[in-house]
Structures are given as C-alpha cells and as structure tokens.
Scaffold this motif. Sequence first.
Motif, PDB file in Angstrom:
ATOM      1  N   TYR A   1       0.832  -1.213   0.000  1.00 22.89           N
ATOM      2  CA  TYR A   1       0.000   0.000   0.000  1.00 22.89           C
ATOM      3  C   TYR A   1       0.866   1.262   0.000  1.00 22.89           C
ATOM      4  N   ASP A   2       1.909   1.276   0.806  1.00 30.39           N
ATOM      5  CA  ASP A   2       2.796   2.443   0.852  1.00 30.39           C
ATOM      6  C   ASP A   2       3.420   2.696  -0.519  1.00 30.39           C
ATOM      7  N   ALA A   3       3.847   1.628  -1.197  1.00 30.14           N
ATOM      8  CA  ALA A   3       4.437   1.775  -2.532  1.00 30.14           C
ATOM      9  C   ALA A   3       3.398   2.293  -3.525  1.00 30.14           C
ATOM     10  N   ALA A   4       2.170   1.790  -3.436  1.00 25.10           N
ATOM     11  CA  ALA A   4       1.108   2.237  -4.347  1.00 25.10           C
ATOM     12  C   ALA A   4       0.806   3.721  -4.159  1.00 25.10           C
ATOM     13  N   VAL A   5       0.830   4.191  -2.935  1.00 21.76           N
ATOM     14  CA  VAL A   5       0.594   5.618  -2.672  1.00 21.76           C
ATOM     15  C   VAL A   5       1.785   6.435  -3.183  1.00 21.76           C
ATOM     16  N   ARG A   6       2.995   5.975  -2.896  1.00 21.47           N
ATOM     17  CA  ARG A   6       4.197   6.679  -3.354  1.00 21.47           C
ATOM     18  C   ARG A   6       4.224   6.799  -4.879  1.00 21.47           C
ATOM     19  N   GLU A   7       3.817   5.722  -5.543  1.00 22.92           N
ATOM     20  CA  GLU A   7       3.822   5.703  -7.013  1.00 22.92           C
ATOM     21  C   GLU A   7       2.547   6.293  -7.608  1.00 22.92           C
TER      22      GLU A   7
ATOM     23  N   GLN B   1      -4.595   6.737  -3.885  1.00 27.61           N
ATOM     24  CA  GLN B   1      -4.605   7.940  -3.061  1.00 27.61           C
ATOM     25  C   GLN B   1      -4.543   7.492  -1.597  1.00 27.61           C
ATOM     26  N   PRO B   2      -3.980   8.302  -0.725  1.00 28.79           N
ATOM     27  CA  PRO B   2      -3.884   7.906   0.688  1.00 28.79           C
ATOM     28  C   PRO B   2      -5.219   7.502   1.298  1.00 28.79           C
ATOM     29  N   ASP B   3      -6.317   8.160   0.902  1.00 30.64           N
ATOM     30  CA  ASP B   3      -7.617   7.813   1.492  1.00 30.64           C
ATOM     31  C   ASP B   3      -8.174   6.492   0.951  1.00 30.64           C
ATOM     32  N   GLU B   4      -7.507   5.892  -0.022  1.00 29.42           N
ATOM     33  CA  GLU B   4      -7.924   4.591  -0.542  1.00 29.42           C
ATOM     34  C   GLU B   4      -7.286   3.424   0.209  1.00 29.42           C
ATOM     35  N   VAL B   5      -6.320   3.726   1.057  1.00 27.87           N
ATOM     36  CA  VAL B   5      -5.655   2.690   1.840  1.00 27.87           C
ATOM     37  C   VAL B   5      -6.560   2.312   3.014  1.00 27.87           C
TER      38      VAL B   5
ATOM     39  N   GLN C   1      -6.673  -0.020   8.592  1.00 24.58           N
ATOM     40  CA  GLN C   1      -5.793  -0.887   9.397  1.00 24.58           C
ATOM     41  C   GLN C   1      -4.336  -0.827   8.931  1.00 24.58           C
ATOM     42  N   PHE C   2      -4.082  -0.215   7.756  1.00 24.57           N
ATOM     43  CA  PHE C   2      -2.711  -0.079   7.266  1.00 24.57           C
ATOM     44  C   PHE C   2      -2.212   1.359   7.376  1.00 24.57           C
ATOM     45  N   GLY C   3      -2.937   2.184   8.099  1.00 27.34           N
ATOM     46  CA  GLY C   3      -2.546   3.569   8.312  1.00 27.34           C
ATOM     47  C   GLY C   3      -1.699   3.761   9.555  1.00 27.34           C
ATOM     48  N   THR C   4      -1.388   2.674  10.247  1.00 28.13           N
ATOM     49  CA  THR C   4      -0.564   2.753  11.460  1.00 28.13           C
ATOM     50  C   THR C   4       0.841   2.232  11.145  1.00 28.13           C
ATOM     51  N   LEU C   5       1.761   2.425  12.067  1.00 26.16           N
ATOM     52  CA  LEU C   5       3.134   1.966  11.856  1.00 26.16           C
ATOM     53  C   LEU C   5       3.340   0.510  12.234  1.00 26.16           C
ATOM     54  N   THR C   6       2.451  -0.011  13.091  1.00 22.76           N
ATOM     55  CA  THR C   6       2.600  -1.388  13.554  1.00 22.76           C
ATOM     56  C   THR C   6       1.290  -2.149  13.371  1.00 22.76           C
ATOM     57  N   PRO C   7       1.377  -3.471  13.303  1.00 20.12           N
ATOM     58  CA  PRO C   7       0.171  -4.291  13.153  1.00 20.12           C
ATOM     59  C   PRO C   7      -0.749  -4.139  14.359  1.00 20.12           C
ATOM     60  N   PRO C   8      -2.016  -4.525  14.188  1.00 16.03           N
ATOM     61  CA  PRO C   8      -2.948  -4.445  15.319  1.00 16.03           C
ATOM     62  C   PRO C   8      -2.571  -5.435  16.420  1.00 16.03           C
TER      63      PRO C   8
END
Length: 151
Positions: free
Chosen positions: A110-116, A120-124, A127-134
């Motif tokens: 997801y991070d790569a898809a946003v970078r490329e 868009q960030p709001d499409e992620v 649960q993947f908007g945090t730095l660590t898993p739940p």
Amino acid sequence: MQFIEIGPVPGEENCAQVGSPDYTEASLRECEVFRRMLYRLFPVPEGLPVAYVGRTHPHDFGNYREVSIRYDDANNEAVEFAYEVERSAPASWDSIARYELAWYERKRAYDAAVREQRLQPDEVPPQFGTLTPPSLPPNASFAEMLASHPL
C-alpha cells in the motif's frame, strides 16, 4: 550487561539475506516481529534486568541484524532466564508472527502504491494507516486473526 544472540528469525525459518537489495527493510521487519514473538512466548518478569533487543553486526558482505537477549550477568535469575530462552527459542513463527509478517508485506505494498500514485492515501484501508500491526489475541488461529483483522 551481556548478550546472547538468538537469531534474526526462528531457527527453521527463512530470513532476509545479507547483500540482497531489500535486506535492510526486510531484516528490520523480521527482527522486530521475532522480538515481539519472544516477548509473547517468554515474558520477562517485572524487575528482571533482561530485554530482547535488535543488534547490528559487521559482516564481509555488509551488516547483519539479529535479536539478542540483553541481561545483567551479576543477577543469577537474569542469567538463568536468558539461557532458558536460548535453549527454548522457537523453531518456527507462531500464528501472530505469521499474521504480522503478512500485515507488513501488505502495508509495504500500500505504501508503494501511494508513493507511485497508483492509490490515493484515502484509498488505503485504515488498518494499514498505522506503523505497527494491530494487537491480536494470543490464542487465536491464523484464520481467526484474518477474520477479525483482514489483510
């Protein structure tokens, strides 16, 4: 303080290879998941001068990382605990660690898809908007974790 090297991952699992293009990112991720797994499997009694730490060591092909147990060698209980963990270190990932590794891979995608700009960030998914898993229930199966926290 003394250290006992446990390894970058459980003994029978594959790990990132020194010199590979994604080694830094992959080894940091694997060591962090392994460190958390050791805390789950072998909780350090409160007040005992022991910790699971990631350490970097030099190698002919570049630095490599491992998880170590740091302990106070003047404390007999800490010494015994550290050596017991070394003797009992797991051979394979537990369900939570397998989930966390999959979560990190999905987050990386997801991070790569946003970078490329493929997303868009709001499409992620949130649960993947945090730095660590739940945080996951300790006795859940991998399938139960996927049902409650989809990847």
